[in-house]
Write a protein that holds these residues in place. Structure first.
Motif, short mmCIF file in Angstrom:
data_model
loop_
_atom_site.label_atom_id
_atom_site.label_comp_id
_atom_site.label_asym_id
_atom_site.label_seq_id
_atom_site.Cartn_x
_atom_site.Cartn_y
_atom_site.Cartn_z
N THR A 146 -8.91 5.32 -12.44
CA THR A 146 -7.82 4.44 -12.85
C THR A 146 -8.33 3.00 -12.85
OG1 THR A 146 -7.01 4.04 -10.60
CG2 THR A 146 -6.15 5.98 -11.76
N THR A 147 -7.54 2.10 -13.41
CA THR A 147 -7.93 0.69 -13.45
C THR A 147 -8.14 0.13 -12.05
OG1 THR A 147 -6.64 0.40 -15.48
CG2 THR A 147 -7.28 -1.60 -14.29
N VAL A 148 -7.32 0.57 -11.12
CA VAL A 148 -7.40 0.04 -9.75
C VAL A 148 -8.62 0.58 -9.03
CG1 VAL A 148 -6.28 -0.04 -7.50
CG2 VAL A 148 -4.92 -0.32 -9.59
N ASN A 149 -8.76 1.92 -8.99
CA ASN A 149 -9.83 2.46 -8.14
C ASN A 149 -11.21 2.38 -8.76
OD1 ASN A 149 -10.21 4.68 -9.84
ND2 ASN A 149 -9.00 6.06 -8.58
N CYS A 150 -11.30 2.10 -10.06
CA CYS A 150 -12.64 1.96 -10.64
C CYS A 150 -13.34 0.72 -10.13
CB CYS A 150 -12.57 1.95 -12.16
SG CYS A 150 -11.89 0.45 -12.88
N SER A 152 -12.51 -0.75 -6.80
CA SER A 152 -12.64 -0.79 -5.34
C SER A 152 -12.75 0.56 -4.66
CB SER A 152 -11.42 -1.53 -4.76
OG SER A 152 -10.23 -0.83 -5.07
N ASN A 153 -12.54 1.66 -5.39
CA ASN A 153 -12.50 2.96 -4.71
C ASN A 153 -12.93 4.06 -5.68
OD1 ASN A 153 -12.01 4.79 -2.64
ND2 ASN A 153 -9.89 5.12 -3.26
N SER A 154 -13.99 3.82 -6.42
CA SER A 154 -14.37 4.75 -7.47
C SER A 154 -15.33 5.81 -6.94
CB SER A 154 -15.05 4.00 -8.62
OG SER A 154 -16.34 3.56 -8.22
N ASP A 155 -15.70 6.73 -7.82
CA ASP A 155 -16.67 7.77 -7.46
C ASP A 155 -18.04 7.19 -7.15
OD1 ASP A 155 -14.80 9.78 -7.72
OD2 ASP A 155 -15.31 10.23 -9.80
N TRP A 156 -18.31 5.97 -7.61
CA TRP A 156 -19.58 5.33 -7.29
C TRP A 156 -19.70 5.11 -5.79
CZ3 TRP A 156 -24.34 4.50 -8.07
CH2 TRP A 156 -25.01 3.42 -7.51
N PHE A 157 -18.58 4.74 -5.13
CA PHE A 157 -18.59 4.59 -3.68
C PHE A 157 -18.60 5.95 -3.00
CE2 PHE A 157 -16.45 0.79 -5.37
CZ PHE A 157 -17.27 -0.20 -4.84
N LEU A 188 -10.20 21.76 -14.46
CA LEU A 188 -9.02 20.95 -14.18
C LEU A 188 -9.41 19.48 -13.98
CD1 LEU A 188 -7.05 23.31 -11.77
CD2 LEU A 188 -6.44 22.68 -14.11
N PRO A 189 -8.47 18.57 -14.27
CA PRO A 189 -8.80 17.13 -14.16
C PRO A 189 -9.17 16.75 -12.73
CG PRO A 189 -6.74 17.47 -15.37
CD PRO A 189 -7.11 18.79 -14.78
N HIS A 190 -10.02 15.73 -12.62
CA HIS A 190 -10.41 15.24 -11.31
C HIS A 190 -9.22 14.57 -10.63
CE1 HIS A 190 -14.76 14.88 -13.02
NE2 HIS A 190 -14.43 16.12 -12.74
N ASN A 191 -9.14 14.76 -9.32
CA ASN A 191 -8.07 14.16 -8.55
C ASN A 191 -8.55 14.05 -7.11
OD1 ASN A 191 -5.57 13.70 -7.04
ND2 ASN A 191 -4.49 14.35 -8.89
N ILE A 192 -8.22 12.95 -6.45
CA ILE A 192 -8.64 12.82 -5.05
C ILE A 192 -8.08 13.96 -4.21
CG2 ILE A 192 -6.71 11.34 -4.33
CD1 ILE A 192 -8.82 9.79 -2.63
N HIS A 193 -6.90 14.48 -4.63
CA HIS A 193 -6.34 15.70 -4.03
C HIS A 193 -6.49 16.82 -5.06
CE1 HIS A 193 -3.96 12.54 -1.76
NE2 HIS A 193 -4.66 13.16 -0.83
N PRO A 194 -7.55 17.62 -4.95
CA PRO A 194 -7.80 18.65 -5.96
C PRO A 194 -6.62 19.58 -6.16
CG PRO A 194 -9.69 18.40 -4.51
CD PRO A 194 -8.59 17.59 -3.92
#
Length: 213
Positions: A146-150, A152-157, A188-194
């Motif tokens: 999302t715009t927010v987590n990309c 400060s909280n993205s998969d890169w971290f 299925l789409p990626h989600n922090i809660h699979p």
């Protein structure tokens, strides 16, 4: 039912974040006669307990200690995983499941390293007391961009956290559940809660370790 026969006489201790709480919720929905007790806990961080007294099954969940980004909690509430592990006797009928990652992705990696060092030491002490204890460590997983987590909280971290986790528990007699690969490979789409089908795959993999006999 096969899952009840597998878990009969077992105690499952779950420690971690909401991705671990999903496992608790799945088991309480799926295992016949496993009933959650109302102990007036926080709906997000627990603690939760479910029992099947007929088959002597106990499943518990407790959220890990701070940092916690999801909700306000009492300072005396969530306890550190390492301290909880020090209280366990362990044994062949004990299963310990740990997931600590999501809440650390917005903090310096040094904070995560220090936390894992304490958990690693506690795990090693538990296995020294009772080598037959099954310990499963859950890795990080991919999440929706999302715009927010990309920023400060993205998969890169998360991938950096995941690398630290794997290195920290390498060479120890624990099982790593590779949630990263399981979410990456699924349609299925990626989600922090699979989604629930992925949670089922994870639980099936854990049961294959518990029910080897």
């Amino acid at each position: 039912m096969a899952i009840t026969r597998c878990l009969k006489g077992k105690t499952l201790y779950m420690f971690g974040d909401s991705t671990m709480r999903q496992w608790f919720e799945y088991l309480t929905d799926f295992v016949p006669n496993l009933k959650q007790l109302d102990i007036y806990s926080s709906k997000q961080v627990g603690p939760f307990i479910a029992v099947d007294s007929t088959n002597n099954i106990l499943v518990s969940f407790r959220g890990h200690g701070p940092p916690i980004r999801s909700t306000s909690v009492f300072a005396s509430g969530p306890l550190y995983v390492a301290n909880e592990l020090d209280r366990l006797k362990g044994g062949p009928n004990t299963v310990v499941l740990i997931s600590v990652w999501a809440h650390f992705s917005t903090f310096p990696i040094e904070a995560y390293i220090r936390r894992l060092r304490h958990i690693r030491k506690a795990v090693m002490q538990l296995l020294n007391r009772e080598p037959a204890t099954l310990v499963v460590i859950r890795s990080a997983n991919l999440q929706k961009v999302t715009t927010v987590n990309c920023v400060s909280n993205s998969d890169w971290f998360s991938v950096q956290i995941d690398a630290v986790l794997r290195a920290m528990f390498r060479g120890i007699s624990v099982q790593l559940l590779d949630a990263w690969e399981m979410t990456l490979a699924h349609h299925l789409p990626h989600n922090i809660h699979p989604p629930r089908p992925i949670i089922k795959n994870m639980i099936d993999l854990i049961l294959s370790q518990i029910c080897v006999k």
